[in-house]
Design an enzyme around this catalytic site. Structure first.
Site, PDB file in Angstrom:
ATOM      1  N   ASP A 292      14.276 -87.148 -65.725  1.00  0.00           N
ATOM      2  CA  ASP A 292      12.975 -86.599 -66.054  1.00  0.00           C
ATOM      3  C   ASP A 292      12.312 -87.577 -67.024  1.00  0.00           C
ATOM      4  O   ASP A 292      12.943 -88.497 -67.526  1.00  0.00           O
ATOM      5  CB  ASP A 292      13.082 -85.173 -66.625  1.00  0.00           C
ATOM      6  CG  ASP A 292      11.767 -84.419 -66.417  1.00  0.00           C
ATOM      7  OD1 ASP A 292      10.754 -85.074 -66.095  1.00  0.00           O
ATOM      8  OD2 ASP A 292      11.738 -83.187 -66.581  1.00  0.00           O
TER       9      ASP A 292
HETATM   10  C1  BGC Z   1       8.306 -82.908 -66.060  1.00  0.00           C
HETATM   11  C2  BGC Z   1       8.663 -83.136 -64.622  1.00  0.00           C
HETATM   12  C3  BGC Z   1       7.615 -83.994 -63.971  1.00  0.00           C
HETATM   13  C4  BGC Z   1       7.509 -85.288 -64.722  1.00  0.00           C
HETATM   14  C5  BGC Z   1       6.511 -86.271 -64.132  1.00  0.00           C
HETATM   15  C6  BGC Z   1       8.000 -84.197 -66.789  1.00  0.00           C
HETATM   16  O1  BGC Z   1       7.458 -83.963 -68.038  1.00  0.00           O
HETATM   17  O2  BGC Z   1       9.344 -82.209 -66.705  1.00  0.00           O
HETATM   18  O3  BGC Z   1       8.817 -81.918 -63.961  1.00  0.00           O
HETATM   19  O4  BGC Z   1       7.904 -84.202 -62.628  1.00  0.00           O
HETATM   20  O5  BGC Z   1       7.118 -85.009 -66.049  1.00  0.00           O
HETATM   21  O6  BGC Z   1       5.227 -85.908 -64.363  1.00  0.00           O
END
Ligand code: BGC
Length: 758
Positions: A292
């Site tokens: 993530d």
């Molecule tokens: C989130 C993810 C997301 C990623 C990209 C993160 O902050 O937890 O779910 O896909 O950002 O935007």
């Protein structure tokens, strides 16, 4: 070397001709595997690590980047140091960046562009929690298919969706992104979404990679506070949290994303058991695991790694293949391989997974397959897509209360007051995580009512009060309006003059989503006061709730005659709501998360365990609250219709489930009302005694049916061993013998009952 590369490119790497036809059918991917191996042999360590790096861009739609950061990105792409980018969108821009890569990088490995296409790209569909209330898997597959069709035309080959975190705590802002509290339903919805995004042919220009996230446990953040620690035991993990991920893998999802949280002390990103042993080992997942956002580096904040170097070591060993916007792998992996802390075989494994996804998507055959300006014009935000958004919208609405059949709006109603801070809002209905939606483009509830109100019916609007003051944005917190009541007087007057009030209240889109945990799930700002004032002025109130989470509706349930939960329905929000209000569509949505009586009940979910003191008593010594009921206000599976359904008794064709066999459980359902309606018939089982304490009931099947007035249908569920199989005290998936209860009914509380043995 150059010659070698050229030869490889010309032959499409190693051709499949040396494989016999039979081998290709048995191992349809063998050709790809050969190509991956050949390519890998040509890659330097730097280029391998480059594939494991994903960067975000701040490039906008107006052309090539000028700022220093983006210029650096271009240099990195040229040097083969980037495998994927997120947040680069539009056919034109993705083509430009891909072109730069193909022309300037040594190995010309296509970039994969990713984006959070969570509930639509430009045409916005209901937020996932809302859409899950439709219990309509075909519909959910279709909306994913259209989201992929739009996103792919704009250069996106990878969506970070579906979020399949089973969510039990409405304080957690990200419940809006999931499918609620049930592992079985979440699994089916996850699979439908994956099928919708990925299609049946990954090389098709409209098929994009899906991503099962967040692996694992993220929604179990303690006290519903985002990013907080997760403490669950191995049985709960396996029986509740992991099943949707297992199902996603079995459905062929190309990618997984790990999570921000630690789970029993080990950050998910550095969790070797989850990623390497379970997912890639036991489950045989062949795709890629992306971290993530910066979650590798954040292991330092977790107190799990001293520095970026150690964080990289932990993450790569644990099985995190790609570093999303983390700046860790890029700088640390080279050193780690050199000093022997990371085996190059693990790097190779990660790179193979990344290349596999790119090959499967057909990017090596056509790196520009997703960047098609003509398709972008043709496929994005079309009438057809908006029609689907309307269909999904109306099917997601849940009728929570309808005293004296206030709804649908009667023909005697000639003057409608539309009141509330969200009534004319054209932006909030788009919800959070709204892809590339243009702001303020949803149909507001007011507009919807104006569109659908029969001729001669007056529609008067009064906002009452603003919900927030100043800027609303994805990243920053909102400031609520706590003082300005200047609109109250008009709202009260408008309510008094009307035959019926439609009161549109709830949450702003940016009150749910990432980083939007709340300790209060009631109406924020001045809404409570406004609701009370309007109700006093005119008791005929239909409350239209817009929200990204189950809210505390206890007061409203006592005082307001009709309540509709409408979530954030996307582009066609107001039209969908109006179709339900005027009875053009008979509501059929059913909650997939329990609505609590108060925030103190959190987390609340229907599939609770019995406890040692579950039975009610006149004494205080049983599991309950002294200041509140213990059950939900509106339970899982609940939702009313403009008609009524009567359930008969459950009939079992046998009372013992034979090994390897099944029991047919049938029930008659009759539409006893005056209009046609849809009903979600739900099957639950309870394992009375197990090697572990088992939930009071668990959803095991459902069927959505349509019945004409007076019509009766018999629904038969086949109960089999799979339905009673769970992760037992032996830490194995087993069906244990004993007594079981069968429940069938209209929601998780109102059920017919029978039993069988196994
Ligand atoms: C989130 C993810 C997301 C990623 C990209 C993160 O902050 O937890 O779910 O896909 O950002 O935007």
């Amino acid at each position: 070397m150059k010659k070698q590369i050229l030869a490889l490119l010309l032959t499409g790497f190693i051709s499949g001709t040396q494989l016999s036809a039979q081998q290709q059918t048995i191992h349809p991917d063998l050709e790809i595997e050969n190509k991956i191996d050949s390519l890998l042999r040509l890659m330097t360590l730097d280029e391998k690590i480059g594939q494991m790096v994903q960067y975000s861009s701040s490039w906008d739609l107006t052309g090539p980047p000028t700022d220093a950061d983006n210029a650096k990105r271009l240099q990195n792409i040229k040097d083969g140091k980037v495998g994927s980018m997120l947040n680069v969108t539009s056919a034109k821009l993705t083509r430009e960046v891909q072109d730069w890569n193909m022309k300037n990088s040594r190995l010309k490995i296509p970039l994969l562009f990713g984006l959070d296409v969570i509930h639509g790209y430009k045409t916005i569909f209901p937020i996932p929690l809302g859409e899950s209330a439709s219990w309509d898997l075909e519909l959910m597959k279709k909306t994913a298919e259209i989201a992929a069709k739009e996103a792919s035309a704009s250069g996106i080959g990878w969506t970070f969706s579906p979020m399949i975190d089973v969510s039990r705590d409405a304080r957690w802002g990200r419940v809006m992104e999931g499918s609620g509290e049930d592992p079985y339903l979440t699994s089916l919805i996850g699979v439908a979404k994956i099928q919708g995004y990925q299609g049946t042919d990954l090389t098709s220009p409209t098929s994009i990679a899906a991503c099962a996230k967040h692996f694992a446990g993220y929604a179990f953040a303690e006290s519903g506070r985002d990013y907080n620690a997760v403490n669950v035991g191995i049985h709960e993990l396996n029986n509740i949290i992991l099943p949707p991920f297992k199902a996603a893998n079995e459905a062929g999802v190309l990618t997984f994303m790990n999570a921000f949280n630690d789970i029993d002390g080990i950050p998910a990103t550095g969790n070797k058991y989850l990623q390497r042993e379970l997912l890639k080992g036991e489950w045989g997942f062949q795709g890629l695991m992306v971290s993530d956002w910066a979650s590798i580096a954040e292991m330092i904040n977790h107190g799990f790694a001293h520095d970026k170097n150690q964080a990289a070591e932990i993450a790569v060993n644990a099985g995190s293949d790609m570093d999303m916007e983390g700046g860790v792998y890029e700088f640390e992996l080279q050193k780690l391989v050199k000093n022997g802390k990371v085996d190059v075989k693990l790097i190779d494994d990660a790179v193979k997974r990344i290349l596999r996804v790119k090959f499967k998507l057909g990017l090596f055959d056509n790196p520009y397959k997703y960047s098609d300006e003509a398709a972008e014009k043709r496929n994005v935000y079309t009438k057809e897509n908006l029609d689907l958004s309307l269909e999904a919208g109306k099917k997601s609405i849940v009728l929570l209360k309808n005293e004296k059949n206030l709804l649908p709006i009667k023909s005697t109603v000639k003057n409608i007051a539309v009141i509330g801070p969200l009534a004319d809002d054209k932006d909030s209905p788009l919800g959070n995580w709204r892809g590339k939606a243009d702001p303020n483009t949803a149909v507001s509830v007011l507009e919807g009512i104006q569109n659908y109100a029969p001729k001669g019916v007056k529609v008067n609007f009064a906002k009452g009060a603003e919900l927030s003051i100043g800027e609303r944005s994805f990243l920053r917190p909102m400031t609520l309006n706590q003082t300005d009541k200047s609109g109250f007087e008009k709202a009260v007057k408008t309510a008094k003059e009307a035959d019926l009030v439609i009161l549109v209240v709830g949450e702003d889109a940016f009150q749910s989503g990432e980083g939007r945990s709340q300790t209060d799930i009631g109406f924020a700002g001045l809404q409570d006061e406004l609701i009370a004032a309007v109700k006093k002025a005119n008791p005929n109130v239909v409350m239209v709730v817009m929200s990204g989470r189950p809210m505390d509706l206890t007061w409203s349930d006592e005082h307001i005659p009709a309540i509709l939960e409408t979530w954030f329905l996307g582009s066609q929000h107001g039209n969908a709501v109006a179709e339900v209000l005027f009875g053009k569509y008979n509501p059929s949505g059913k909650l997939t998360m329990s609505f609590p009586r108060n925030v103190g009940q959190m987390p609340i979910y229907y599939n609770q365990k019995p406890t040692g003191r579950g039975a009610e008593s006149t004494e205080v010594t049983y599991s309950a609250y002294r200041d509140s009921e213990r059950d939900a206000l509106y339970p899982f599976g609940y939702g009313l219709s403009y008609t009524q359904f009567k359930y008969g008794k459950i009939k079992l064709d046998k009372t013992t489930l034979p090994k390897g066999g099944n029991i047919n459980a049938s029930i008659e359902i009759t539409n006893t009302g005056k209009v046609k309606g849809e009903e979600v018939v739900q099957l639950y089982l309870r394992d009375l005694v197990g090697s572990l304490s088992r939930p009071l009931k668990e959803l095991k099947g459902f069927e959505k049916i349509e019945l004409n007035p007076g019509e009766t249908k018999t629904i038969t569920f086949q109960i089999d061993e799979k339905m009673i199989t769970y992760f037992t005290a032996n830490q194995k998936w087993e069906a244990e013998s004993g007594e079981f209860k069968v429940f069938i009914g209209t929601n998780s509380r109102d059920l017919q009952e029978s039993s069988f043995t196994y």
